[in-house]
Design a protein around this motif. Structure first.
Motif, mmCIF file in Angstrom:
data_model
loop_
_atom_site.group_PDB
_atom_site.id
_atom_site.type_symbol
_atom_site.label_atom_id
_atom_site.label_comp_id
_atom_site.label_asym_id
_atom_site.label_seq_id
_atom_site.Cartn_x
_atom_site.Cartn_y
_atom_site.Cartn_z
ATOM 1 N N MET A 1 1.013 -1.100 0.114
ATOM 2 C CA MET A 1 0.083 -0.050 -0.044
ATOM 3 C C MET A 1 0.877 1.496 0.060
ATOM 4 S SD MET A 1 -1.380 -0.280 4.032
ATOM 5 C CE MET A 1 -1.798 -1.974 3.982
ATOM 6 N N ILE A 2 0.331 2.493 -0.280
ATOM 7 C CA ILE A 2 1.054 3.675 -0.533
ATOM 8 C C ILE A 2 0.461 4.603 0.475
ATOM 9 C CG2 ILE A 2 1.793 5.676 -1.858
ATOM 10 C CD1 ILE A 2 3.127 2.889 -2.615
ATOM 11 N N ILE A 3 1.143 5.031 1.444
ATOM 12 C CA ILE A 3 0.744 6.203 2.243
ATOM 13 C C ILE A 3 1.635 7.388 2.319
ATOM 14 C CG2 ILE A 3 -0.243 6.904 4.668
ATOM 15 C CD1 ILE A 3 -0.269 3.740 5.202
ATOM 16 N N ALA A 4 1.440 8.242 1.321
ATOM 17 C CA ALA A 4 2.429 9.049 0.951
ATOM 18 C C ALA A 4 1.819 10.576 0.482
ATOM 19 C CB ALA A 4 3.220 8.613 -0.266
ATOM 20 N N THR A 5 0.881 11.175 1.288
ATOM 21 C CA THR A 5 0.382 12.382 0.798
ATOM 22 C C THR A 5 -0.077 12.417 -0.712
ATOM 23 O OG1 THR A 5 2.350 13.637 -0.036
ATOM 24 C CG2 THR A 5 1.830 13.820 2.241
ATOM 25 N N MET A 6 -1.025 11.189 -0.854
ATOM 26 C CA MET A 6 -1.535 11.104 -2.296
ATOM 27 C C MET A 6 -2.943 11.410 -2.200
ATOM 28 S SD MET A 6 -0.740 7.338 -4.159
ATOM 29 C CE MET A 6 -1.258 7.168 -6.081
ATOM 30 N N THR A 7 -3.275 12.200 -3.202
ATOM 31 C CA THR A 7 -4.431 12.926 -3.534
ATOM 32 C C THR A 7 -5.371 11.833 -4.457
ATOM 33 O OG1 THR A 7 -3.636 15.282 -3.281
ATOM 34 C CG2 THR A 7 -5.685 14.774 -4.586
ATOM 35 N N ILE A 8 -6.680 11.667 -3.847
ATOM 36 C CA ILE A 8 -7.633 10.860 -4.435
ATOM 37 C C ILE A 8 -8.105 11.573 -5.672
ATOM 38 C CG2 ILE A 8 -9.868 9.524 -4.527
ATOM 39 C CD1 ILE A 8 -9.121 9.381 -1.188
ATOM 40 N N ASN A 9 -7.814 11.195 -6.963
ATOM 41 C CA ASN A 9 -8.544 11.909 -7.933
ATOM 42 C C ASN A 9 -8.963 10.889 -9.026
ATOM 43 O OD1 ASN A 9 -6.114 11.320 -9.377
ATOM 44 N ND2 ASN A 9 -5.313 13.478 -9.149
ATOM 45 N N THR A 10 -9.656 11.397 -10.115
ATOM 46 C CA THR A 10 -10.264 10.461 -11.077
ATOM 47 C C THR A 10 -9.228 9.601 -11.921
ATOM 48 O OG1 THR A 10 -12.046 12.058 -11.282
ATOM 49 C CG2 THR A 10 -11.815 10.400 -12.881
ATOM 50 N N SER A 11 -8.065 10.394 -12.367
ATOM 51 C CA SER A 11 -7.118 9.691 -13.153
ATOM 52 C C SER A 11 -6.329 8.705 -12.179
ATOM 53 C CB SER A 11 -6.164 10.611 -13.635
ATOM 54 O OG SER A 11 -5.421 11.631 -12.630
ATOM 55 N N ARG A 12 -5.898 8.981 -11.137
ATOM 56 C CA ARG A 12 -5.412 7.785 -10.237
ATOM 57 C C ARG A 12 -6.376 6.801 -9.767
ATOM 58 N NH1 ARG A 12 -2.311 12.325 -6.377
ATOM 59 N NH2 ARG A 12 -0.480 12.593 -7.718
ATOM 60 N N LEU A 13 -7.678 6.900 -9.761
ATOM 61 C CA LEU A 13 -8.627 5.946 -9.448
ATOM 62 C C LEU A 13 -8.795 4.947 -10.764
ATOM 63 C CD1 LEU A 13 -11.542 7.684 -7.688
ATOM 64 C CD2 LEU A 13 -10.327 6.022 -6.792
ATOM 65 N N ALA A 14 -8.512 5.301 -11.765
ATOM 66 C CA ALA A 14 -8.293 4.254 -13.006
ATOM 67 C C ALA A 14 -6.970 3.153 -12.918
ATOM 68 C CB ALA A 14 -8.194 5.144 -14.284
ATOM 69 N N MET A 15 -6.197 3.695 -12.131
ATOM 70 C CA MET A 15 -4.903 2.830 -11.850
ATOM 71 C C MET A 15 -4.810 2.163 -10.496
ATOM 72 S SD MET A 15 -2.175 5.436 -13.546
ATOM 73 C CE MET A 15 -2.434 6.774 -12.832
ATOM 74 N N VAL A 16 -5.411 2.573 -9.419
ATOM 75 C CA VAL A 16 -5.267 2.091 -8.174
ATOM 76 C C VAL A 16 -6.623 2.055 -7.549
ATOM 77 C CG1 VAL A 16 -3.048 2.596 -7.877
ATOM 78 C CG2 VAL A 16 -4.659 4.256 -7.034
#
Length: 274
Positions: free
Chosen positions: A117-132
């Motif tokens: 898992m990644i816990i690294a100040t990572m913003t949830i957005n549409t483009s990333r939701l397509a990959m993770v």
């Protein structure tokens, strides 16, 4: 009489052979079916339990969220959060291994199996939701622009024809082109490179989350930020997309939701984010 005995013996032997052949056929069929079945792969929860630890991708240079202290140990809000998760999944907050990630490589490190898992100040957005896949947010940040205290720049409007540094792989890289279309954008691999460019006068500001900016301001009082925050950045824990992560994702969502309700998450924030 002799012929009858011979006939009966023949029938008896034939039946034995038929039964033996049938038994062999049945055994072969069962074996073939067993071999033909694909072994179900273990999901992430089973892998973690078997390994006895979780592997978490974190940043190593973003205090107070995640960084290394003088002894080389990871410390920060997200580090404590990862330890809480290890305690939840394995009953031991020390059953966690940290691996350093950057905004540019964190998704590839996750999907290649180098991190659970990644816990690294990572913003949830549409483009990333397509990959993770993401958990529900554990922190809400906002984007702004870092400048020198001596700078005359006070708002986004002052960046007309001036350079704003961004880090590849961050949401600021996309957002700044919308909120400051008249600015000139310069890309960097890391925040340290971008901030060094600011100190040297190669750029006039650096767009980043206020949480990242916080750490640099703590280390260097000559840096500050404009007053505007031009976005909301919900941070989530990223996991590999698909059913292999479903059980862990549900457990993490439950933990985050409960820790918000019972005040545990707020205690972590109060401890680290002043």
């Amino acid at each position: 009489m002799i012929y009858k005995i011979i006939y009966l013996c023949f029938i008896k032997n034939t039946m034995k052979k038929i039964l033996a052949n049938l038994l062999i056929i049945i055994l072969i069929s069962v074996f073939a079916v067993a071999c033909g079945k694909k072994q179900q792969p273990m999901d992430l929860y089973d892998v973690i339990q078997q390994r006895g630890k979780i592997v978490v991708g974190v940043k190593d240079n973003v205090p107070p969220f995640s960084s290394k202290d003088k002894d080389g140990n990871y410390v920060g809000f997200e580090i404590d959060l990862a330890k809480k998760i290890a305690a939840k999944l394995l009953g031991d907050e020390n059953a966690v291994e940290f691996v350093a990630v950057t905004p540019a490589n964190r998704i590839s490190m996750l999907n290649s199996g180098q991190a659970d898992m990644i816990i690294a100040t990572m913003t949830i957005n549409t483009s990333r939701l397509a990959m993770v896949d993401f958990t529900e947010p554990y922190y809400i940040a906002g984007q702004t622009v870092m400048v020198k205290k001596s700078s005359k720049i006070k708002s986004l409007y002052d960046f007309k024809a001036k350079k704003i540094g961004v880090v590849f792989g961050t949401t600021a890289n996309e957002a700044v082109r919308t909120v400051a279309p008249a600015a000139l954008v310069a890309g960097f691999k890391t925040y340290d490179e971008a901030v060094d460019a600011l100190r040297q006068g190669l750029v006039d500001g650096v767009a980043m989350d206020d949480t990242v900016l916080m750490g640099y301001k703590l280390k260097d009082p000559s840096l500050t930020s404009i007053s505007q925050k031009y976005s909301q950045e919900p941070y989530g824990i990223a996991l590999r997309k698909g059913t292999e992560s479903t059980r862990v994702l549900e457990m993490l969502d439950g933990y985050i939701s409960n820790s918000k309700s019972n005040g545990e998450m707020n205690k972590l924030k109060t401890k680290w984010v002043k």
